[in-house]
Design an enzyme around this catalytic site. Structure first.
Site, PDB file in Angstrom:
ATOM      1  CG  ASP A 191      -8.446  13.764 -16.714  1.00 28.71           C
ATOM      2  OD1 ASP A 191      -7.774  13.111 -17.536  1.00 28.71           O
ATOM      3  OD2 ASP A 191      -9.454  13.306 -16.139  1.00 28.71           O
TER       4      ASP A 191
ATOM      5  CE1 TYR B 231     -15.140   9.655 -17.263  1.00 24.45           C
ATOM      6  CE2 TYR B 231     -14.879   9.809 -14.889  1.00 24.45           C
ATOM      7  CZ  TYR B 231     -15.156   9.064 -16.013  1.00 24.45           C
ATOM      8  OH  TYR B 231     -15.459   7.742 -15.878  1.00 24.45           O
TER       9      TYR B 231
ATOM     10  NE  ARG C  67      -2.880   0.447   3.346  1.00 27.43           N
ATOM     11  CZ  ARG C  67      -2.376   1.059   4.432  1.00 27.43           C
ATOM     12  NH1 ARG C  67      -2.062   2.342   4.393  1.00 27.43           N
ATOM     13  NH2 ARG C  67      -2.198   0.396   5.548  1.00 27.43           N
TER      14      ARG C  67
ATOM     15  CE  LYS D 209     -11.683   5.438 -19.273  1.00 26.78           C
ATOM     16  NZ  LYS D 209     -11.925   6.782 -18.774  1.00 26.78           N
TER      17      LYS D 209
END
Ligand SMILES: *Cc1c(COP(=O)(O)O)cnc(C)c1O
Length: 385
Positions: free
Chosen positions: A178, A106, A53, A203
């Protein structure tokens, strides 16, 4: 090194040699002989590996690969694009702070900002992104973040990053961009003043529709360190296997996005000349409202774009069922061409007025062009139209 070279030279050294493919360290934790080294690993993002983590060698290889491509200093890989966006907004904002964001965002980011406003009284001012005065006037003493996208969905809108980022910087405001729709092959936002670049690696970076992931790349080590400390608690970190798949995808990113961009240009040109199509909204076309702004800092347009069918809603419904090579699916950036009819699917609950406010017509189709042969795509579209 140029991006084409960087993308294929990922290094995870082992003693005496370097494997050509990044090894997958599918482990949650690491055992130590020296307790001091364990403590180091738990307290520094760039020392040893202690617990996945915090960081993991495969995940770090991905972070370094994207850092190199974007021209940043460090990165944090996350479990999804929204994992990166949420991490940044939660990690950088406090109750009562203020964000300036472009009006076309988005959907998930928009929802996240609304939620932060409700929960923590974080104010959001939406701007067009084309007018420097609008941003200057929106800045208050509580403004912490200017949030932009290189190319936005569904209109292909692009904000004037090279003009707006210095205005934000002068006011002590961080610029987050972004860059999912453009990729570092066609724009490196940090070179234009961005402090943080985010991607949904789901993507183009992953590129094969087989992984969900995200990444935040930082222009500055201190900012990375600040967000990393939060990331360890936020817990939206990348899984090693997802990072490994993404690394594999990134090696062909330069080849793929060139092909995506070339196919998009062919398909947009075909659609613009078809009598069943009323309008094409592709940022790469000189008649797009954002074209002149985008051209100052973006060199290629592989992103999904929209077109309006002259036949409206019914034509949209029918069109989705009529394609054969092209698939009906959400997402983008994978090898296959995908379409969506927002008014009949993702935005079905909106009335005509709400649709218009979101720049979605009843016959609007979104197409995310893949890397198939353009002639096969055009034949499929021609038959469906
Ligand atoms: C898909 C997408 C996201 C969210 O990414 P996930 O990996 O689905 O969480 C964020 N921004 C843009 C521009 C996207 O296309």
């Amino acid at each position: 090194m140029r991006p084409e070279t960087r993308a294929v030279h990922v290094r995870v050294p082992v003693p005496d040699s370097t494997p050509l493919a990044a090894p997958l360290y599918q482990t949650s934790s690491f055992a130590f002989d020296d307790p001091a080294l364990l403590a180091e690993g738990l307290n520094h993002p760039d020392r040893g590996y202690a617990y996945s983590r915090f960081t993991n060698p495969t995940v770090r290889a991905l972070e370094e690969a994207v850092t190199g491509l974007e021209g940043g200093t460090a990165a944090i890989a996350t479990a999804s694009g929204m994992g990166a966006i949420s991490l940044l907004l939660h990690g950088l904002l406090r109750a009562g702070d203020h964000v300036i964001a472009q009006h076309t965002l988005y959907g998930g980011t928009h929802a996240k900002l609304r939620d932060l406003a409700d929960r923590y009284d974080i104010g959001v001012t939406f701007v067009t992104g084309h007018d420097p005065d609008e941003v200057r006037q929106a800045i208050t003493a509580r403004t912490r973040v200017l949030y932009l996208e290189t190319i936005a969905n569904p209109t292909g809108h692009s904000s004037d990053l090279p003009v707006l980022a210095p205005i934000a910087k002068a006011a002590g405001v961080l610029t987050i961009v972004d860059n999912t729709f453009v990729t570092p092959l066609f724009c490196r936002p940090i070179e234009h003043g961005a402090d943080v670049v985010v991607h949904s690696v789901t993507k183009f970076l992953g590129g094969h529709s087989d992984v969900t992931g995200g990444v935040a790349v930082f222009a500055d080590d201190a900012l990375h360190r600040r967000v990393w400390e939060h990331a360890v608690e936020f817990g939206s970190v990348a899984d090693p296997f997802a990072a490994w798949l993404t690394l594999r995808g990134i090696q062909t990113l330069p080849l793929r996005v060139e092909r995506h961009a070339a196919n998009v240009a062919r398909v947009a040109g075909f659609l613009a000349g078809h009598p069943a199509v009323e309008r094409v909204l592709w940022t790469g076309s000189p008649d797009h409202p954002s074209h002149a702004v985008a051209e100052t800092y973006i060199t290629g347009f592989p992103a999904p774009f929209c077109f309006d069918l002259a036949g409206g809603f019914d034509a949209g419904l029918h069109f989705q069922r009529s394609v054969r090579v092209i698939k009906l699916a959400a997402s983008l950036g994978g090898t296959q061409t995908l379409i969506l009819h927002p008014a009949g699917s993702t935005h079905r609950q909106l009335d005509e007025q709400q649709l218009a406010a979101a720049s979605i017509g009843p016959g609007t189709i979104r197409i995310a062009v893949g890397i198939e042969h353009a002639d096969d795509l055009i034949a499929d579209l021609a038959r469906a139209l």
